[in-house]
Motif scaffolding. Structure first.
Motif, PDB file in Angstrom:
ATOM      1  N   SER A  25       0.863  -1.189   0.000  1.00 18.40           N
ATOM      2  CA  SER A  25       0.000   0.000   0.000  1.00 18.40           C
ATOM      3  C   SER A  25       0.898   1.237   0.000  1.00 18.40           C
ATOM      4  O   SER A  25       2.018   1.208   0.523  1.00 18.40           O
ATOM      5  CB  SER A  25      -0.933   0.008   1.211  1.00 18.40           C
ATOM      6  OG  SER A  25      -0.181   0.097   2.416  1.00 18.40           O
ATOM      7  N   ARG A  27       0.962   5.759   0.254  1.00 14.61           N
ATOM      8  CA  ARG A  27       0.230   6.950   0.679  1.00 14.61           C
ATOM      9  C   ARG A  27       1.213   8.102   0.812  1.00 14.61           C
ATOM     10  O   ARG A  27       2.361   7.913   1.241  1.00 14.61           O
ATOM     11  CB  ARG A  27      -0.471   6.691   2.017  1.00 14.61           C
ATOM     12  CG  ARG A  27      -1.278   7.862   2.556  1.00 14.61           C
ATOM     13  CD  ARG A  27      -1.848   7.530   3.928  1.00 14.61           C
ATOM     14  NE  ARG A  27      -2.649   8.629   4.454  1.00 14.61           N
ATOM     15  CZ  ARG A  27      -3.936   8.771   4.267  1.00 14.61           C
ATOM     16  NH1 ARG A  27      -4.600   7.850   3.564  1.00 14.61           N
ATOM     17  NH2 ARG A  27      -4.601   9.782   4.770  1.00 14.61           N
ATOM     18  N   PHE A  46      -1.739   9.057  -8.393  1.00 11.01           N
ATOM     19  CA  PHE A  46      -1.420   7.651  -8.627  1.00 11.01           C
ATOM     20  C   PHE A  46      -0.065   7.484  -9.309  1.00 11.01           C
ATOM     21  O   PHE A  46       0.637   6.478  -9.087  1.00 11.01           O
ATOM     22  CB  PHE A  46      -2.522   7.022  -9.477  1.00 11.01           C
ATOM     23  CG  PHE A  46      -2.331   5.564  -9.758  1.00 11.01           C
ATOM     24  CD1 PHE A  46      -2.617   4.603  -8.794  1.00 11.01           C
ATOM     25  CD2 PHE A  46      -1.851   5.139 -10.993  1.00 11.01           C
ATOM     26  CE1 PHE A  46      -2.432   3.256  -9.058  1.00 11.01           C
ATOM     27  CE2 PHE A  46      -1.671   3.797 -11.254  1.00 11.01           C
ATOM     28  CZ  PHE A  46      -1.960   2.847 -10.296  1.00 11.01           C
ATOM     29  N   SER A  49       3.015   6.621  -7.147  1.00 10.94           N
ATOM     30  CA  SER A  49       3.068   5.345  -6.438  1.00 10.94           C
ATOM     31  C   SER A  49       3.879   4.329  -7.236  1.00 10.94           C
ATOM     32  O   SER A  49       4.101   4.487  -8.447  1.00 10.94           O
ATOM     33  CB  SER A  49       1.649   4.816  -6.211  1.00 10.94           C
ATOM     34  OG  SER A  49       1.049   4.453  -7.441  1.00 10.94           O
ATOM     35  N   TYR A  52       2.443   2.547 -10.677  1.00 12.50           N
ATOM     36  CA  TYR A  52       2.339   3.266 -11.955  1.00 12.50           C
ATOM     37  C   TYR A  52       3.450   2.816 -12.892  1.00 12.50           C
ATOM     38  O   TYR A  52       4.614   2.695 -12.500  1.00 12.50           O
ATOM     39  CB  TYR A  52       2.403   4.768 -11.707  1.00 12.50           C
ATOM     40  CG  TYR A  52       2.157   5.629 -12.924  1.00 12.50           C
ATOM     41  CD1 TYR A  52       0.891   5.753 -13.463  1.00 12.50           C
ATOM     42  CD2 TYR A  52       3.211   6.327 -13.515  1.00 12.50           C
ATOM     43  CE1 TYR A  52       0.663   6.563 -14.559  1.00 12.50           C
ATOM     44  CE2 TYR A  52       2.997   7.143 -14.611  1.00 12.50           C
ATOM     45  CZ  TYR A  52       1.714   7.239 -15.138  1.00 12.50           C
ATOM     46  OH  TYR A  52       1.495   8.045 -16.236  1.00 12.50           O
ATOM     47  N   TYR A 110      -6.942  -0.985  -9.467  1.00 12.90           N
ATOM     48  CA  TYR A 110      -6.384  -0.375  -8.263  1.00 12.90           C
ATOM     49  C   TYR A 110      -7.467   0.516  -7.652  1.00 12.90           C
ATOM     50  O   TYR A 110      -8.341   1.025  -8.360  1.00 12.90           O
ATOM     51  CB  TYR A 110      -5.140   0.463  -8.583  1.00 12.90           C
ATOM     52  CG  TYR A 110      -4.044  -0.318  -9.282  1.00 12.90           C
ATOM     53  CD1 TYR A 110      -3.039  -0.947  -8.552  1.00 12.90           C
ATOM     54  CD2 TYR A 110      -4.005  -0.413 -10.670  1.00 12.90           C
ATOM     55  CE1 TYR A 110      -2.031  -1.661  -9.183  1.00 12.90           C
ATOM     56  CE2 TYR A 110      -2.998  -1.131 -11.316  1.00 12.90           C
ATOM     57  CZ  TYR A 110      -2.033  -1.747 -10.564  1.00 12.90           C
ATOM     58  OH  TYR A 110      -1.040  -2.458 -11.193  1.00 12.90           O
ATOM     59  N   TYR A 111      -7.404   0.677  -6.349  1.00  8.00           N
ATOM     60  CA  TYR A 111      -8.362   1.556  -5.694  1.00  8.00           C
ATOM     61  C   TYR A 111      -7.639   2.411  -4.661  1.00  8.00           C
ATOM     62  O   TYR A 111      -6.678   1.968  -4.015  1.00  8.00           O
ATOM     63  CB  TYR A 111      -9.506   0.774  -5.052  1.00  8.00           C
ATOM     64  CG  TYR A 111      -9.110  -0.188  -3.964  1.00  8.00           C
ATOM     65  CD1 TYR A 111      -9.175   0.187  -2.617  1.00  8.00           C
ATOM     66  CD2 TYR A 111      -8.682  -1.479  -4.272  1.00  8.00           C
ATOM     67  CE1 TYR A 111      -8.825  -0.706  -1.611  1.00  8.00           C
ATOM     68  CE2 TYR A 111      -8.331  -2.369  -3.277  1.00  8.00           C
ATOM     69  CZ  TYR A 111      -8.405  -1.983  -1.950  1.00  8.00           C
ATOM     70  OH  TYR A 111      -8.045  -2.858  -0.961  1.00  8.00           O
ATOM     71  N   ILE A 112      -8.121   3.636  -4.550  1.00  7.16           N
ATOM     72  CA  ILE A 112      -7.581   4.611  -3.601  1.00  7.16           C
ATOM     73  C   ILE A 112      -8.652   4.841  -2.554  1.00  7.16           C
ATOM     74  O   ILE A 112      -9.714   5.399  -2.850  1.00  7.16           O
ATOM     75  CB  ILE A 112      -7.204   5.929  -4.298  1.00  7.16           C
ATOM     76  CG1 ILE A 112      -6.237   5.668  -5.452  1.00  7.16           C
ATOM     77  CG2 ILE A 112      -6.604   6.912  -3.313  1.00  7.16           C
ATOM     78  CD1 ILE A 112      -5.909   6.908  -6.269  1.00  7.16           C
ATOM     79  N   SER A 116      -5.026   6.119   0.525  1.00  5.99           N
ATOM     80  CA  SER A 116      -4.125   4.967   0.452  1.00  5.99           C
ATOM     81  C   SER A 116      -4.435   4.171  -0.809  1.00  5.99           C
ATOM     82  O   SER A 116      -5.606   3.881  -1.100  1.00  5.99           O
ATOM     83  CB  SER A 116      -4.274   4.075   1.682  1.00  5.99           C
ATOM     84  OG  SER A 116      -3.946   4.794   2.863  1.00  5.99           O
ATOM     85  N   ILE A 117      -3.381   3.804  -1.537  1.00  2.00           N
ATOM     86  CA  ILE A 117      -3.527   3.111  -2.815  1.00  2.00           C
ATOM     87  C   ILE A 117      -3.246   1.631  -2.596  1.00  2.00           C
ATOM     88  O   ILE A 117      -2.250   1.247  -1.970  1.00  2.00           O
ATOM     89  CB  ILE A 117      -2.572   3.692  -3.876  1.00  2.00           C
ATOM     90  CG1 ILE A 117      -2.801   5.196  -4.022  1.00  2.00           C
ATOM     91  CG2 ILE A 117      -2.762   2.997  -5.215  1.00  2.00           C
ATOM     92  CD1 ILE A 117      -1.848   5.856  -5.004  1.00  2.00           C
ATOM     93  N   TYR A 118      -4.133   0.793  -3.156  1.00  2.91           N
ATOM     94  CA  TYR A 118      -4.002  -0.666  -3.048  1.00  2.91           C
ATOM     95  C   TYR A 118      -4.235  -1.269  -4.423  1.00  2.91           C
ATOM     96  O   TYR A 118      -4.936  -0.701  -5.261  1.00  2.91           O
ATOM     97  CB  TYR A 118      -5.013  -1.263  -2.066  1.00  2.91           C
ATOM     98  CG  TYR A 118      -5.006  -0.649  -0.692  1.00  2.91           C
ATOM     99  CD1 TYR A 118      -4.209  -1.164   0.322  1.00  2.91           C
ATOM    100  CD2 TYR A 118      -5.818   0.449  -0.410  1.00  2.91           C
ATOM    101  CE1 TYR A 118      -4.218  -0.600   1.595  1.00  2.91           C
ATOM    102  CE2 TYR A 118      -5.833   1.012   0.859  1.00  2.91           C
ATOM    103  CZ  TYR A 118      -5.033   0.484   1.854  1.00  2.91           C
ATOM    104  OH  TYR A 118      -5.038   1.050   3.105  1.00  2.91           O
ATOM    105  N   GLN A 119      -3.657  -2.444  -4.632  1.00  2.52           N
ATOM    106  CA  GLN A 119      -3.968  -3.230  -5.815  1.00  2.52           C
ATOM    107  C   GLN A 119      -5.116  -4.170  -5.483  1.00  2.52           C
ATOM    108  O   GLN A 119      -5.080  -4.900  -4.483  1.00  2.52           O
ATOM    109  CB  GLN A 119      -2.748  -4.037  -6.269  1.00  2.52           C
ATOM    110  CG  GLN A 119      -3.018  -4.889  -7.507  1.00  2.52           C
ATOM    111  CD  GLN A 119      -1.791  -5.673  -7.949  1.00  2.52           C
ATOM    112  OE1 GLN A 119      -0.700  -5.457  -7.434  1.00  2.52           O
ATOM    113  NE2 GLN A 119      -1.973  -6.577  -8.894  1.00  2.52           N
TER     114      GLN A 119
END
Length: 266
Positions: A25, A27, A46, A49, A52, A110-112, A116-119
């Motif tokens: 994750s 951020r 994004f 991170s 990308y 992917y979702y934010i 916080s960014i997660y796969q």
């Protein structure tokens, strides 16, 4: 691990395959404090991170002076697209590969979530995790049930020695024999209550006189006295009352007494 799906997934170059970063994750609190998150800058956030791909069409468009949210319309390569959003808390990004003929292959999502960014895991991994959680909960439930039933099994084992006594009682009942029952105060009170209810019903709805007795009394034959005497003698308690009724012309007051068989059964 490469993640590919959709039509033409076999034509995706190995360099465009998605790396497995499910346990990562990312951020940037300073960036979020300075700019926040909205539809116009979510791809810029994004791009900072490790998820990308610097060789994507979005980055090429950025080099050409276009925003990352508007990659070149044509051209083969990886692209990122904002698939869905619930600003400012949730943004869903889609990673796809655009082929030369216009076909698109989805590579990953992917979702934010709150910055916080997660796969996003694939569907197979998500279902497997849910099934494992269900199995864990079911095992825990069976373990608790076993602990709750353990005292009951011990009680059954302790009463196993009384099986012969219970079998003897069952044999007595099956043979039709009367088994002595302890008469308690509660049992006696219940018996008296039932007898009182039966007397009340008989008082409200007296039993009809048998037709044989009526014909014998009307005929006045020699067999009438014996029939009148023998009929009440069927129960051991109502003979005197029947004779008294006969002496007064048959006008008896009150309900007839209970037969001894009924009284003993109550």
């Amino acid at each position: 691990m490469a993640v590919t799906s959709g039509a033409g997934a076999g034509d995706v170059p190995s360099s465009a395959c998605t790396e497995d970063l499910l346990g990562v994750s990312w951020r940037d609190d300073m960036w979020l404090t300075a700019f926040g998150l909205h539809h116009g800058n979510v791809l810029d956030y994004f791009a900072l991170s490790p998820f990308y791909d610097r060789q994507c069409n979005n980055e090429r468009g950025m080099m050409a002076g276009k925003p990352r949210s508007q990659p070149p319309a044509m051209g083969e390569g990886v692209e990122y697209l904002l698939a869905d959003s619930q600003p400012p808390h949730l943004f869903i990004l889609r990673k796809m590969y655009r082929h030369a003929l216009g076909a698109i292959t989805t590579l990953a999502f992917y979702y934010i979530l709150d910055g916080s960014i997660y796969q996003a895991p694939p569907l197979q991994a998500a279902l497997l995790a849910r099934m494992q959680r269900c199995i864990f909960c079911i095992k825990g439930a069976f373990k608790d049930m076993q602990q709750d039933l353990s005292p009951l099994s011990q009680l059954v084992a302790a009463q196993a020695g009384q099986g012969q006594q219970q079998s003897a009682l069952d044999r007595e009942l099956a043979a039709g024999r009367d088994v002595a029952r302890p008469v308690t105060a509660a049992y006696r009170e219940q018996q008296q209550r039932v007898e009182a209810n039966v007397r009340h019903v008989l008082r409200q709805f007296p039993l009809p006189v048998p037709t044989v007795l009526l014909e014998a009394e009307a005929g006045g034959g020699p067999g009438a006295p014996s029939q009148l005497q023998d009929a009440p003698a069927m129960d051991g308690t109502g003979g005197a009352a029947a004779h008294a009724g006969a002496a007064t012309g048959g006008a008896a007051t009150g309900p007839p007494p209970l037969p001894s068989a009924v009284a003993s059964g109550l």
